[in-house]
Design a protein around this motif. Sequence first.
Motif, PDB file in Angstrom:
ATOM      1  N   VAL A 228       0.531 -46.813  -9.470  1.00 15.97           N
ATOM      2  CA  VAL A 228       0.554 -45.832 -10.407  1.00 15.97           C
ATOM      3  C   VAL A 228       0.434 -44.371  -9.925  1.00 15.97           C
ATOM      4  N   ARG A 229       1.362 -43.677 -10.726  1.00 20.36           N
ATOM      5  CA  ARG A 229       1.612 -42.287  -9.998  1.00 20.36           C
ATOM      6  C   ARG A 229       1.169 -41.115 -10.863  1.00 20.36           C
ATOM      7  N   PHE A 230       0.282 -40.348 -10.486  1.00 17.52           N
ATOM      8  CA  PHE A 230      -0.268 -39.326 -11.144  1.00 17.52           C
ATOM      9  C   PHE A 230       0.488 -37.912 -10.386  1.00 17.52           C
ATOM     10  N   ALA A 231       1.232 -37.222 -11.352  1.00 15.90           N
ATOM     11  CA  ALA A 231       1.662 -36.041 -10.811  1.00 15.90           C
ATOM     12  C   ALA A 231       0.927 -35.036 -11.229  1.00 15.90           C
TER      13      ALA A 231
ATOM     14  N   GLU B 225       2.511 -42.217 -14.705  1.00 18.15           N
ATOM     15  CA  GLU B 225       3.417 -43.565 -15.030  1.00 18.15           C
ATOM     16  C   GLU B 225       3.066 -44.340 -13.966  1.00 18.15           C
ATOM     17  N   ARG B 226       4.085 -45.477 -14.260  1.00 17.73           N
ATOM     18  CA  ARG B 226       3.848 -46.649 -13.496  1.00 17.73           C
ATOM     19  C   ARG B 226       4.855 -47.071 -12.695  1.00 17.73           C
TER      20      ARG B 226
ATOM     21  N   GLU C  64       1.550 -35.246  -5.435  1.00 20.07           N
ATOM     22  CA  GLU C  64       1.278 -36.728  -6.366  1.00 20.07           C
ATOM     23  C   GLU C  64       0.236 -37.497  -5.857  1.00 20.07           C
ATOM     24  N   LEU C  65      -0.515 -38.392  -6.432  1.00 18.72           N
ATOM     25  CA  LEU C  65      -1.352 -39.361  -6.303  1.00 18.72           C
ATOM     26  C   LEU C  65      -0.880 -40.648  -6.466  1.00 18.72           C
ATOM     27  N   ILE C  66      -0.715 -41.382  -5.624  1.00 19.50           N
ATOM     28  CA  ILE C  66      -0.035 -42.617  -5.990  1.00 19.50           C
ATOM     29  C   ILE C  66      -0.753 -43.808  -5.696  1.00 19.50           C
ATOM     30  N   VAL C  67      -1.270 -44.621  -6.556  1.00 22.68           N
ATOM     31  CA  VAL C  67      -2.437 -45.726  -6.246  1.00 22.68           C
ATOM     32  C   VAL C  67      -1.911 -47.076  -6.460  1.00 22.68           C
TER      33      VAL C  67
ATOM     34  N   LEU D 151      -3.695 -49.090 -18.734  1.00 24.57           N
ATOM     35  CA  LEU D 151      -3.983 -48.054 -18.075  1.00 24.57           C
ATOM     36  C   LEU D 151      -3.357 -46.636 -18.048  1.00 24.57           C
ATOM     37  N   VAL D 152      -2.152 -46.951 -17.948  1.00 26.51           N
ATOM     38  CA  VAL D 152      -1.242 -45.662 -18.442  1.00 26.51           C
ATOM     39  C   VAL D 152      -1.167 -45.239 -19.718  1.00 26.51           C
TER      40      VAL D 152
END
Length: 282
Positions: A62-65, A56-57, A71-74, A10-11
């Motif tokens: 999974v962290r979206f900056a 990044e993971r 940040e969106l952290i999933v 995914l990343v």
Amino acid sequence: MPELPDLVHLVKVLAPVLPGRTVVRVAVREPIVLRVLVPGSSFAPALEGRTFAGVERHGPFVRFALDGGLELIVHHMLTGRFQLAPAGSKPLAHLCFSLDLDNSSSLRYGDEKRMGKVYLVREGSREGIPGWREQGVDILSPAFTRESFERLIAGRRDQVRVFVMDQSTLSAIGNAYADEILFAAGIHPKTPCNRLAEERRGRLYEAIRGVIAWGIDEVERAGQPLEDKVRDHVKVRNRLGEPCPVCGTTIRRIGVLGYDAFFCPRCQPAEGTVGGKRAIPW
Ligand SMILES: [Zn+2]
């Protein structure tokens, strides 16, 4: 679903294409997966107009900056999955939200069981995210050496499958790859860690590294869309009743602390047995 190899994929797919893309429209269908931890904000207005800065993971997260210090952290949990597709195309099943981007593509998240969690936080403010801080050594990092593994398993009395899946120790192995790792190592899932001699601990360490690397290769090779589950390559997971690919013995299933474990009773004999027969009679 998604396990470490899936998250690596995914990343790898998103990291080259997402940074620089701006969210132009947010649509939320299942707000139950959302956790907005930015006081005074709500999900859609907070994200619209933001530009992705990186992906990044971190263990199973999974962290979206995003720009503006967000940040969106999933955490996908069991059934969460992403889809990257042209805006206006048919969304993946069980759609929870979609982020339409400024290049006419759409990043979507679907989750059949809706157990996944999508956190919106201020950059670096991750204390409200259960499990973030508690992640153990990342098994893909250089810190995961044979020596560090010995320190982590020393003194452990729990069943080896429980140890392997303890994310505060090893970050992060899920149900599918736990079964594949123990199969590769030839270790019964219920073996207590303190019954593993050095040679078997070495095999377990090599199996963790080797099986995850193999999983990453297989997911890459499959090259399927992000939303697809890539599991055809597994040898024992969910293969109850099928022949073991090594010895032909029928794959079995047992419960280990409430989780289903799949194994070959001949390749992974229970403690005190050899080749499926009692080594020590009575
Ligand atoms: Zn077998």
